[in-house]
Write an enzyme that holds these catalytic residues in place. Structure first.
Site, PDB file in Angstrom:
ATOM      1  N   ASP A   1       0.146 118.153  62.644  1.00 11.59           N
ATOM      2  CA  ASP A   1       1.378 118.177  63.428  1.00 11.59           C
ATOM      3  C   ASP A   1       1.258 119.086  64.640  1.00 11.59           C
ATOM      4  O   ASP A   1       0.520 120.081  64.625  1.00 11.59           O
ATOM      5  CB  ASP A   1       2.540 118.710  62.580  1.00 11.59           C
ATOM      6  CG  ASP A   1       3.117 117.668  61.657  1.00 11.59           C
ATOM      7  OD1 ASP A   1       2.502 116.605  61.486  1.00 11.59           O
ATOM      8  OD2 ASP A   1       4.192 117.939  61.082  1.00 11.59           O
TER       9      ASP A   1
ATOM     10  N   HIS B   1      -1.549 122.012  60.825  1.00  7.59           N
ATOM     11  CA  HIS B   1      -1.178 122.132  62.234  1.00  7.59           C
ATOM     12  C   HIS B   1      -2.411 122.588  63.017  1.00  7.59           C
ATOM     13  O   HIS B   1      -2.941 123.670  62.742  1.00  7.59           O
ATOM     14  CB  HIS B   1      -0.069 123.168  62.422  1.00  7.59           C
ATOM     15  CG  HIS B   1       1.187 122.861  61.669  1.00  7.59           C
ATOM     16  ND1 HIS B   1       1.331 123.140  60.320  1.00  7.59           N
ATOM     17  CD2 HIS B   1       2.348 122.308  62.073  1.00  7.59           C
ATOM     18  CE1 HIS B   1       2.544 122.775  59.936  1.00  7.59           C
ATOM     19  NE2 HIS B   1       3.185 122.263  60.972  1.00  7.59           N
TER      20      HIS B   1
ATOM     21  N   HIS C   1       5.748 113.444  66.844  1.00  7.95           N
ATOM     22  CA  HIS C   1       6.448 114.562  66.206  1.00  7.95           C
ATOM     23  C   HIS C   1       7.626 114.998  67.080  1.00  7.95           C
ATOM     24  O   HIS C   1       8.044 116.147  67.024  1.00  7.95           O
ATOM     25  CB  HIS C   1       5.480 115.719  65.972  1.00  7.95           C
ATOM     26  CG  HIS C   1       5.965 116.755  64.995  1.00  7.95           C
ATOM     27  ND1 HIS C   1       6.628 116.438  63.826  1.00  7.95           N
ATOM     28  CD2 HIS C   1       5.883 118.121  65.017  1.00  7.95           C
ATOM     29  CE1 HIS C   1       6.912 117.560  63.171  1.00  7.95           C
ATOM     30  NE2 HIS C   1       6.489 118.587  63.881  1.00  7.95           N
TER      31      HIS C   1
ATOM     32  N   HIS D   1      10.451 119.056  69.677  1.00  6.15           N
ATOM     33  CA  HIS D   1      10.608 119.640  68.349  1.00  6.15           C
ATOM     34  C   HIS D   1      12.044 120.080  68.055  1.00  6.15           C
ATOM     35  O   HIS D   1      12.283 121.077  67.374  1.00  6.15           O
ATOM     36  CB  HIS D   1       9.659 120.824  68.148  1.00  6.15           C
ATOM     37  CG  HIS D   1       9.272 121.019  66.709  1.00  6.15           C
ATOM     38  ND1 HIS D   1      10.018 121.761  65.818  1.00  6.15           N
ATOM     39  CD2 HIS D   1       8.222 120.553  66.002  1.00  6.15           C
ATOM     40  CE1 HIS D   1       9.443 121.756  64.637  1.00  6.15           C
ATOM     41  NE2 HIS D   1       8.353 121.019  64.716  1.00  6.15           N
TER      42      HIS D   1
END
Length: 262
Positions: free
Chosen positions: A73, A218, A124, A128
């Site tokens: 991510d 990540h 994603h 965010h």
């Protein structure tokens, strides 16, 4: 990851810019508030394939193989090129859920490389933002902008997205369905946003790994990419085959508006 309302220390070495620090304060919580979601397991998706889908997907059939999906991510980042080198050397495909602002914008060549080397490139969101706090038009913008950017770079429009912090609801499902996006959560988290200890990240992943698992990592954190070779080697020794999320679901197919989690 810490709640967005809590303060997190900046060590001065963990993050190299205010942008990355901002992302660190907002990235995925371990599915807080999502325990009551109606989700679909990969095995269920495989058991009910669309009528027009072939029996196998590529060279891997996860009805027979012991499959697991490696997902990353919030990239691309300064660490992503090294990660791609590792994945290429190990012949491991991954699924990348990319952020738009300051990531796709900053590293377009890495987005192109991900697609060219056979990885699944997904969204994603753009900035965010927590989708469950937004109006439908704002959710749409958060999802459409990265899709537009990814399609421009790769020629392929994403069909998968991962909601920030795993937070989703009926409104998010509806907008995702309208945009042709399925939501993908996870079953394994190393909480790599809490540590730069690569050995600890590897230990956490290996402790949680199971068949049909979806691993969340990540590639924006300095401790994560160095942990990947050990994770891959150990899971291969256990008999796992690494696949992308679409391969994990095949011969089923991710349906827009549905939520997938092992």
């Amino acid at each position: 990851m810490p709640s967005p309302t809590r303060k997190t220390k900046n060590t001065g070495t963990t993050f190299r810019s205010a942008a990355i620090l901002s992302a660190a304060l907002a990235l995925a919580l371990p599915l807080t508030g999502c325990s009551s979601l109606d989700t679909t397991a990969p095995s269920s998706a495989r058991a009910h394939p669309p009528a027009d889908t072939q029996a196998r997907f590529g060279s891997v059939d996860c009805r027979e193989a012991k499959c697991i999906a490696l997902t990353f991510d919030a990239g691309p980042s300064e660490h992503s090129a090294r990660l791609l080198d590792i994945l290429k050397s190990e012949r491991v495909p991954a699924t990348f859920f990319l952020l738009g602002r300051r990531h796709i914008e900053k590293y377009p060549e890495l987005v192109e490389r991900m697609a060219e080397e056979g990885h699944e490139v997904a969204s994603h969101t753009w900035d965010h933002k927590i989708l469950t706090r937004l109006r439908p038009d704002e959710i749409r913008e958060e999802l459409e902008r990265p899709n537009d950017a990814i399609e421009k770079l790769t020629g392929h429009r994403p069909t998968l997205m991962r909601p920030p912090q795993g937070r989703t609801d009926e409104t998010v499902h509806r907008v995702s369905r309208e945009l042709g996006l399925a939501e993908v959560l996870w079953s394994v988290t190393a909480k790599d946003y809490t540590t730069n200890d690569s050995a600890l990240i590897e230990k956490r992943v290996l402790r949680q790994a199971s068949r049909d698992g979806i691993i969340l990592l990540h590639d924006i954190y300095p401790g994560t990419v160095p942990a990947v070779p050990g994770i891959i080697d150990a899971l291969k020794r256990r008999g796992y085959v690494f696949v992308t999320v679409p391969q994990l679901l095949a011969p089923g197919k991710a349906e827009p508006g549905q939520v997938y989690r092992p």
